[in-house]
Design a protein around this motif. Structure first.
Motif, PDB file in Angstrom:
ATOM      1  N   ASN A 118      -3.371   4.569  -4.386  1.00  0.00           N
ATOM      2  CA  ASN A 118      -3.652   3.927  -3.057  1.00  0.00           C
ATOM      3  C   ASN A 118      -2.392   2.333  -3.060  1.00  0.00           C
ATOM      4  OD1 ASN A 118      -5.663   4.774  -0.891  1.00  0.00           O
ATOM      5  ND2 ASN A 118      -5.888   5.071  -3.594  1.00  0.00           N
TER       6      ASN A 118
ATOM      7  N   HIS B  56     -13.631   5.999   1.026  1.00  0.00           N
ATOM      8  CA  HIS B  56     -13.349   5.863   0.814  1.00  0.00           C
ATOM      9  C   HIS B  56     -12.407   4.804   1.368  1.00  0.00           C
ATOM     10  CE1 HIS B  56      -8.606   6.040   0.424  1.00  0.00           C
ATOM     11  NE2 HIS B  56      -7.985   6.812  -0.453  1.00  0.00           N
ATOM     12  N   GLY B  57     -13.089   4.388   1.717  1.00  0.00           N
ATOM     13  CA  GLY B  57     -13.013   3.162   3.077  1.00  0.00           C
ATOM     14  C   GLY B  57     -14.031   1.827   2.598  1.00  0.00           C
TER      15      GLY B  57
ATOM     16  N   SER C 265      -2.591   6.616   0.860  1.00  0.00           N
ATOM     17  CA  SER C 265      -3.754   6.962   2.014  1.00  0.00           C
ATOM     18  C   SER C 265      -4.333   8.186   1.899  1.00  0.00           C
ATOM     19  CB  SER C 265      -3.074   6.940   3.647  1.00  0.00           C
ATOM     20  OG  SER C 265      -1.486   7.556   3.634  1.00  0.00           O
TER      21      SER C 265
ATOM     22  N   ASN D 254     -14.145  10.528   4.487  1.00  0.00           N
ATOM     23  CA  ASN D 254     -13.420   8.822   4.858  1.00  0.00           C
ATOM     24  C   ASN D 254     -14.531   7.493   4.718  1.00  0.00           C
ATOM     25  OD1 ASN D 254     -11.467  10.906   5.486  1.00  0.00           O
ATOM     26  ND2 ASN D 254     -12.315  10.856   7.939  1.00  0.00           N
TER      27      ASN D 254
ATOM     28  N   GLN E 179       1.030  -1.128  -0.072  1.00  0.00           N
ATOM     29  CA  GLN E 179       0.324  -0.216  -0.170  1.00  0.00           C
ATOM     30  C   GLN E 179       0.797   1.452   0.509  1.00  0.00           C
ATOM     31  OE1 GLN E 179      -3.520  -0.236   2.424  1.00  0.00           O
ATOM     32  NE2 GLN E 179      -3.814   1.360   2.010  1.00  0.00           N
TER      33      GLN E 179
ATOM     34  N   LYS F 134      -8.582  -3.601  -2.916  1.00  0.00           N
ATOM     35  CA  LYS F 134      -8.634  -4.917  -2.378  1.00  0.00           C
ATOM     36  C   LYS F 134      -9.352  -6.215  -2.764  1.00  0.00           C
ATOM     37  CE  LYS F 134      -8.048  -3.071   1.782  1.00  0.00           C
ATOM     38  NZ  LYS F 134      -7.747  -3.130   3.390  1.00  0.00           N
TER      39      LYS F 134
ATOM     40  N   TYR G 143       4.376  13.533   0.984  1.00  0.00           N
ATOM     41  CA  TYR G 143       3.641  13.427   1.760  1.00  0.00           C
ATOM     42  C   TYR G 143       2.522  14.893   2.143  1.00  0.00           C
ATOM     43  CZ  TYR G 143       1.768  13.742   6.551  1.00  0.00           C
ATOM     44  OH  TYR G 143       1.017  14.593   8.361  1.00  0.00           O
TER      45      TYR G 143
ATOM     46  N   GLN H 212      -7.174  10.697   4.489  1.00  0.00           N
ATOM     47  CA  GLN H 212      -7.762  10.792   5.612  1.00  0.00           C
ATOM     48  C   GLN H 212      -8.324  12.724   6.148  1.00  0.00           C
ATOM     49  OE1 GLN H 212      -8.218   8.371   7.628  1.00  0.00           O
ATOM     50  NE2 GLN H 212      -9.638   9.182   9.528  1.00  0.00           N
TER      51      GLN H 212
ATOM     52  N   HIS I 251      -7.829  12.313  -3.709  1.00  0.00           N
ATOM     53  CA  HIS I 251      -6.453  12.853  -3.404  1.00  0.00           C
ATOM     54  C   HIS I 251      -5.817  13.765  -4.699  1.00  0.00           C
ATOM     55  CE1 HIS I 251      -5.326   8.513  -1.752  1.00  0.00           C
ATOM     56  NE2 HIS I 251      -6.683   8.317  -2.042  1.00  0.00           N
TER      57      HIS I 251
ATOM     58  N   ARG J 120      -0.880  10.663   1.325  1.00  0.00           N
ATOM     59  CA  ARG J 120       0.223  10.357   1.965  1.00  0.00           C
ATOM     60  C   ARG J 120       0.205   9.810   0.365  1.00  0.00           C
ATOM     61  NH1 ARG J 120       2.572   4.938   2.235  1.00  0.00           N
ATOM     62  NH2 ARG J 120       0.754   4.487   3.294  1.00  0.00           N
TER      63      ARG J 120
ATOM     64  N   ASN K 188     -11.372   1.274  -1.203  1.00  0.00           N
ATOM     65  CA  ASN K 188     -10.772   0.785  -1.088  1.00  0.00           C
ATOM     66  C   ASN K 188     -11.143  -0.584  -0.404  1.00  0.00           C
ATOM     67  OD1 ASN K 188      -7.555   1.496  -0.230  1.00  0.00           O
ATOM     68  ND2 ASN K 188      -7.972   0.813   1.413  1.00  0.00           N
TER      69      ASN K 188
END
Length: 914
Positions: free
Chosen positions: A529, A489-490, A477, A486, A474, A497, A851, A479, A808, A842, A493
């Motif tokens: 990511n 995004h999860g 990220s 958030n 990975q 995955k 960053y 946040q 992003h 990041r 994600n």
């Protein structure tokens, strides 16, 4: 202040004090990451002219590489007589994808490399020594190793590309095999390298212990063209005396067993499971011993009695004792292995699939007196169950995984592939730990059924959802202070995955197929990511091997099945096949590796020619269109966008990119040809679809307006009017989204390019209508196949996740500068500063860590890797940068913002309030 004024910049009311951060420990230049063919210390590369890349680190500011030196040696000592290449010092900034130019390398051999670097601060650094091992590139490199099997599928039954409606008739069922071979070791080993291919998947053991922690090895491929083998260093695993090599095999996508009562999806049969192995042991006295798979190996029926990617897995522990793979086991009753043939082999150069996360139950419900237990793991993810259970000989435990539950709390597999289950039968009384090996499913819930053979109960001691995915790192990220974003995004994600294995799949249950439109539409989100360079290269290779003789790139790669319902609709959609061009270009831009263009150029040109044969008057109309757009009917084929708009727009975009690609590769005549055809498509598209009186295209849907704007099909003089029509359409629909799988990304991109991030925010920052928030409100924990989160479609699907890219590039603000590759030069221009208090991103670029963190839109923390530069764009205001003045820095004052040109280093920038 003086240093800035010396540059002749008139700041007006803007006051910038530019100061450098204090140095931390005065760290010197260092080479932090050396990659050989994209991997660190790789075992098994597929070329004798590898590429080398590295990253640099320094706590100083504005550091650039000025020169490099590469040494490659036959030994880690780098003795003069062992050197194969010394590039000497080369004055260049380049630190990515430098090709080996030394003496010829040999196959199946280990080599060593170190990098020396000099920077513009007059510092030098030398990398740690890296090792790489060349693979077996030709068939003869395998020596006497043979493919071995327990049974051989007759040629008449092979069915490598079935129609979805075909019936695969088999005259018998076939047992899965296990193999073993004992070897006496009388000398001390200095090196042991193993090359192992097991189809469809294998698990390798040495002296009863697994040699790695990967699952579903090797990755799946287009098996009629090639298969993967994996290279291991077994030096530490051998012991003096008797040793036993053993392997279990599973079917994978190599063979889908047509067993009644289990879900099948399709009935592919490349052949039956088989093994090929070569181990080269080098002893301390300089002699070698080569161990190969041949007729001397023993084989037996596996305790895995059923294995299917679509139906699950059964294990009967009564068939073989636990120690069957140990040296002490007596295999004299086993049969000899059969010699067979198999596909061309290539070293696996993608990361293996592994268990990456484990979930314990967050709740359970019992029924039938405790004989049926339904567990909730709290997360919908790709995976398997791992269990510890206590029972008696003959007891059976069966597990049904599922994404959803029925109204009465039972697992629902109705829309994710049914029936699918795992089953274990006890061989003796006691406690066992078990997990399926050669299959997986997408699930959140699991119903465990306990079936005792006698009067004693079976006890479930522990159970987990073991999430499996490709183990690539990975690298990014996101946040923020916005809880909903958030969560979204999860949500996205988890869809990435759960569908990132050795192929980017559509879903982790009912299909597990590599539908291609996702690669170019979701690729930008993925690359922010995960380190997906090798996976993208593998996807393009799958496309090359799936391309038909007439040039079609089918919608699925590897193509395991040809869906024959709906005509060619599910095989010939330009929005899908064009990943062969668009992904190659995007990946080149992201990673700076021109091999993405050169390796795939022949495929691209053949596909462009194919599309030309399908076009009528330069207009394409075939395919699925804006798949799963949000219309009045059940989602599926495009409802709102005029047929031909998305297909022809992608065709035009292909030609636009092909002109760039041909130019990059020095193919000037090809570039002219693509440009001429591009102009013809432009003219035909506007004649066919443009409605000048309304400044609209086709039906005027979000997709019909956004796609022409993004790809450049709108005449320059009409661009603003068409964009205004788009925003009016969005607002008149109460900012509700309607674009589907194809159009949604282009809608976001066009709005972002025209600084209408407020509309993106308004469209997606709510949960009261179909969209991301709506799915969350309905309880989704992974992105679903439909905007409405319908229960009759997949609830873990790799499409429609395009908002992640905006998180992003928009909210976080990181974008690559025009003309840059591999983020050598990037911009950070955060948006929505008035609505988002904090945002942290990041991203590990090919050059190193990027960053950016902003707090309360007042304090900005920024890190720029060595050998890169950043243009930081902030609103007009007064800022302070801690440290001393940096004379090399330039500041550009624009109408509404300030641009700071920054070299490498760590910065803290604080906005000063009046």
């Amino acid at each position: 202040m003086k240093n800035i004024l010396k540059q002749g910049i008139v700041l007006g009311s803007i006051f910038l004090l530019l100061l450098a951060m204090p140095l931390v420990g005065m760290a010197k230049l260092s080479v932090t990451r050396v990659l050989i063919e994209g991997r660190e210390n790789p075992l098994g590369i597929n070329t004798l002219k590898p590429s080398f890349s590295w990253q640099l680190h320094s706590d100083k500011f504005d550091v650039q590489q000025q020169a490099y030196r590469i040494e490659v040696s036959k030994s880690a000592r780098f003795a003069k007589q062992d050197l194969l290449w010394d590039s000497q010092w080369v004055a260049a900034e380049q630190s990515l994808n430098l090709l080996y130019q030394g003496n010829p390398l040999a196959t199946g051999t280990s080599y060593y490399i170190r990098i020396h670097v000099r920077d513009n601060k007059k510092e030098t650094a030398t990398s740690a020594v890296q090792r790489f091992h060349t693979g077996l590139l030709q068939a003869q490199d395998w020596g006497n190793a043979k493919w071995i099997a327990k049974d051989i599928l007759p040629d008449s039954l092979a069915n490598p590309l079935p129609l979805s409606s075909s019936k695969l008739r088999l005259d018998k069922s076939y047992d899965l095999p296990v193999f073993r071979k004992s070897v006496q070791l009388k000398k001390k080993i200095s090196s042991s390298i193993a090359y192992v291919a097991g189809l469809g998947h294998y698990e390798l053991l040495l002296n009863g212990k697994r040699v790695d922690d990967a699952v579903l090895q090797p990755g799946w491929t287009k098996y009629d063209k090639e298969a993967y083998y994996v290279v291991y260093d077994l030096t530490e695993a051998w012991r003096q005396g008797k040793n036993t090599i053993a392997a279990l095999l599973g079917n994978g996508f190599y063979y889908i067993p047509p067993i009644k009562g289990r879900f099948q999806k399709h009935k592919v049969a490349f052949g039956l499971p088989k093994l090929k192995l070569k181990i080269v042991n080098t002893y301390t006295d300089g002699t070698q011993e080569i161990i190969v798979s041949d007729a001397g190996w023993k084989t037996h029926r596996s305790p895995i009695t059923f294995s299917s990617m679509y139906g699950g897995e059964d294990y009967d522990a009564r068939i073989l004792p636990e120690h069957w793979s140990a040296p002490a086991y007596d295999d004299r009753s086993w049969q000899q292995a059969l010699i067979t043939d198999g596909p061309h082999l290539r070293a696996q150069d993608i990361d293996p699939v592994k268990i990456m996360q484990r979930f314990a139950p967050v709740g359970l419900q019992q029924a039938d007196g405790g004989k049926r237990i339904t567990y909730d793991f709290g997360q919908n993810a790709s995976g398997i169950v791992t269990m510890q259970m206590t029972g008696q000989a003959g007891d059976t435990v069966r597990v049904y995984p599922a994404e959803l539950l029925t109204a009465d709390g039972r697992p629902s597999q109705k829309h994710s592939g049914s029936p699918y289950y795992y089953q274990y039968i006890f061989a003796k009384d006691g406690t066992v730990s078990w997990q399926p090996r050669f299959t997986y499913y997408g699930f959140r819930y699991a119903e465990v059924q306990l079936h005792p053979a006698g009067s004693k109960a079976v006890r479930m001691d522990a159970i987990q959802l073991a999430h499996i995915r490709n183990s690539t790192a990975q690298v990014g990220s996101f946040q923020s202070s916005d809880t909903l974003f958030n969560q979204i995004h999860g949500l996205i994600n988890w869809a990435i995955k759960s569908n990132m294995v050795s192929v980017f799949t559509d879903c982790p249950h009912r299909e597990k197929l590599g539908w291609l439109e996702q690669l170019h539409l979701m690729g930008p989100s993925v690359q922010f990511n995960f380190d997906a360079e090798r996976l993208f290269a593998k996807s393009l290779r799958d496309m090359r091997q799936s391309q038909t003789k007439d040039g079609l790139v089918p919608e699925i790669a590897p193509e395991y099945v040809q869906f024959d319902w709906g005509g060619d609709m599910f095989r010939d959609s330009p929005e899908w096949g064009s990943s062969s061009i668009i992904l190659a270009w995007y990946a080149y831009r992201w990673y700076g590796n021109k091999a993405f263009l050169a390796d795939n150029y022949a495929m691209m040109t053949r596909y462009i020619d194919y599309l030309g044969t399908k076009a009528k008057g330069h207009i394409l109309t075939q395919g699925l269109g804006d798949w799963y757009d949000l219309g009045p009917e059940r989602p599926g084929v495009s409802q709102l966008t005029t047929p031909g708009i998305t297909a022809t727009a992608i065709y035009y975009y292909d030609l636009k990119l092909m002109k760039e690609i041909a130019t990059q590769l020095g193919k000037k005549e090809d570039a002219k040809k693509f440009e001429t055809l591009q102009q013809a498509v432009f003219k035909a598209f506007n004649q066919q679809f443009y409605r000048p009186q309304g400044h609209s295209y086709g039906s005027g849907s979000q997709t019909a307006l956004a796609m022409p704007l993004y790809v450049g099909l709108v005449p320059q003089e009409a661009e603003q009017a068409v964009f205004d029509r788009l925003t009016k359409t969005v607002c008149q629909n109460d900012t509700a989204l309607t674009a589907g799988d194809i159009g949604h990304r282009y809608l976001l991109q066009v709005l972002q390019a025209h600084n209408r991030d407020d509309l993106i925010y308004a469209m997606h920052h709510r949960d009261d209508r179909p969209g991301y928030g709506y799915q969350l409100r309905k309880g989704a924990t992974a992105l679903t196949e439909s905007w409405a989160g319908l229960s009759n479609v997949s609830n873990n699907h790799f499409m429609l996740g395009h908002l992640m890219e905006w998180f992003h590039t928009g909210l976080g603000g990181i974008q690559q500068a025009a003309g840059s590759t591999a983020f050598k030069h990037f911009r950070i221009e955060p948006k929505m500063l008035d609505l988002l208090k904090d945002c942290e991103i990041r991203f590990e670029s090919p050059y190193g860590k990027i960053y950016f963190n902003r707090e309360q839109a007042e304090v900005y923390t920024l890190e720029i890797p060595v050998n890169s530069q950043c243009t930081l764009v902030l609103p007009k205001g007064t800022y302070q940068v801690n440290g001393k003045a940096m004379e090399a820095q330039t500041v550009n004052v624009k109408e509404n913002h300030v641009e700071l040109q920054l070299g490498s280093g760590k910065y803290t920038i604080r906005q000063q309030r009046k």
